[in-house]
Motif scaffolding. Structure first.
Motif, PDB file in Angstrom:
ATOM      1  N   ASP A   1      47.754  29.375  28.278  1.00  0.00           N
ATOM      2  CA  ASP A   1      46.856  30.293  27.682  1.00  0.00           C
ATOM      3  C   ASP A   1      46.281  31.236  28.741  1.00  0.00           C
ATOM      4  O   ASP A   1      45.343  32.223  28.509  1.00  0.00           O
ATOM      5  CB  ASP A   1      45.444  29.508  27.417  1.00  0.00           C
ATOM      6  CG  ASP A   1      44.648  28.623  28.668  1.00  0.00           C
ATOM      7  OD1 ASP A   1      45.741  28.618  29.736  1.00  0.00           O
ATOM      8  OD2 ASP A   1      43.694  28.208  28.682  1.00  0.00           O
ATOM      9  N   PHE A   2      47.069  31.472  29.851  1.00  0.00           N
ATOM     10  CA  PHE A   2      46.928  32.516  30.908  1.00  0.00           C
ATOM     11  C   PHE A   2      47.500  34.103  30.204  1.00  0.00           C
ATOM     12  O   PHE A   2      48.701  34.012  30.047  1.00  0.00           O
ATOM     13  CB  PHE A   2      47.290  32.307  32.008  1.00  0.00           C
ATOM     14  CG  PHE A   2      47.222  33.305  33.224  1.00  0.00           C
ATOM     15  CD1 PHE A   2      45.962  33.571  33.712  1.00  0.00           C
ATOM     16  CD2 PHE A   2      48.348  34.335  33.416  1.00  0.00           C
ATOM     17  CE1 PHE A   2      45.655  34.523  34.462  1.00  0.00           C
ATOM     18  CE2 PHE A   2      47.979  35.357  34.244  1.00  0.00           C
ATOM     19  CZ  PHE A   2      46.700  35.462  34.863  1.00  0.00           C
ATOM     20  N   CYS A   3      46.937  34.848  30.339  1.00  0.00           N
ATOM     21  CA  CYS A   3      47.279  36.316  29.841  1.00  0.00           C
ATOM     22  C   CYS A   3      46.764  37.183  30.794  1.00  0.00           C
ATOM     23  O   CYS A   3      45.371  37.304  31.216  1.00  0.00           O
ATOM     24  CB  CYS A   3      46.787  36.828  28.332  1.00  0.00           C
ATOM     25  SG  CYS A   3      47.058  38.280  28.068  1.00  0.00           S
ATOM     26  N   SER A   4      47.597  37.858  31.588  1.00  0.00           N
ATOM     27  CA  SER A   4      47.034  38.937  32.591  1.00  0.00           C
ATOM     28  C   SER A   4      46.080  40.015  32.060  1.00  0.00           C
ATOM     29  O   SER A   4      45.179  40.375  32.714  1.00  0.00           O
ATOM     30  CB  SER A   4      48.135  39.540  33.453  1.00  0.00           C
ATOM     31  OG  SER A   4      49.039  40.386  32.504  1.00  0.00           O
ATOM     32  N   GLU A   5      46.517  40.417  31.100  1.00  0.00           N
ATOM     33  CA  GLU A   5      45.617  41.496  30.227  1.00  0.00           C
ATOM     34  C   GLU A   5      44.145  40.998  30.079  1.00  0.00           C
ATOM     35  O   GLU A   5      43.369  41.537  30.136  1.00  0.00           O
ATOM     36  CB  GLU A   5      46.290  42.163  29.057  1.00  0.00           C
ATOM     37  CG  GLU A   5      47.602  42.923  29.529  1.00  0.00           C
ATOM     38  CD  GLU A   5      48.402  43.465  28.451  1.00  0.00           C
ATOM     39  OE1 GLU A   5      47.753  43.166  27.271  1.00  0.00           O
ATOM     40  OE2 GLU A   5      49.365  43.926  28.457  1.00  0.00           O
ATOM     41  N   THR A   6      44.337  39.983  29.413  1.00  0.00           N
ATOM     42  CA  THR A   6      42.860  39.202  29.002  1.00  0.00           C
ATOM     43  C   THR A   6      42.364  38.938  30.224  1.00  0.00           C
ATOM     44  O   THR A   6      40.825  39.026  30.491  1.00  0.00           O
ATOM     45  CB  THR A   6      43.033  37.935  28.271  1.00  0.00           C
ATOM     46  OG1 THR A   6      44.024  38.142  27.112  1.00  0.00           O
ATOM     47  CG2 THR A   6      41.883  37.432  27.810  1.00  0.00           C
TER      48      THR A   6
END
Length: 150
Positions: free
Chosen positions: A47-52
């Motif tokens: 669930d890690f997204c740098s953009e988010t």
């Protein structure tokens, strides 16, 4: 446990899960003095997204307890053109314009680094809302003003 790298103001940062703090930390790569690789593996959370992760951040400071808000900023004179060509944040929108000034909105978490950015523009900008954030900026400016009184 490195997640991603980010560049901000010509400086590279490493976004990583710190087992010591059991939290995500951001490390400036030019300040790391000792780095060692290990055989210990890890899995990047699905669930890690740098953009988010950085969506509502200005720069590299992410403080989850500081919620994002729509902030109105009035820019005067040539600063309006400057902010059009070099937006403060990807969410920036110009909502009002005249010959002498423009009003922009940004939707972000108003962290320390964002306040510093606004202050760096001096009297060429003004935070008009929300009122609580305007008051925070005003307090900093008043403290600055006190330092210049003899």
């Amino acid at each position: 446990e490195p997640y991603c790298a980010k560049i901000f103001r010509q400086r590279w940062y490493l976004v990583a899960q710190s087992p010591y703090y059991n939290a995500i930390r951001i490390y400036s790569l030019d300040r790391i003095q000792n780095l060692q690789t290990t055989d210990k593996g890890f899995r990047l959370p699905e669930d890690f997204c740098s953009e988010t992760y950085f969506e509502n951040a200005f720069g590299i400071i992410v403080e989850e307890e500081i919620k994002p808000y729509t902030i109105h900023i009035k820019a005067f004179g040539n600063k309006s053109k400057y902010l059009l060509t070099l937006p403060l944040h990807h969410s920036q929108k110009e909502i009002k314009t005249s010959e002498d000034e423009s009003v922009f909105t940004v939707f972000l978490s108003p962290t320390f680094d964002f306040k510093q950015e606004l202050l760096s523009h001096g009297n060429e900008i003004e935070v008009t809302s929300p009122d609580w954030f305007r008051e925070e900026m005003k307090e900093v400016i008043n403290k600055m003003n006190e330092r210049y009184h003899y």
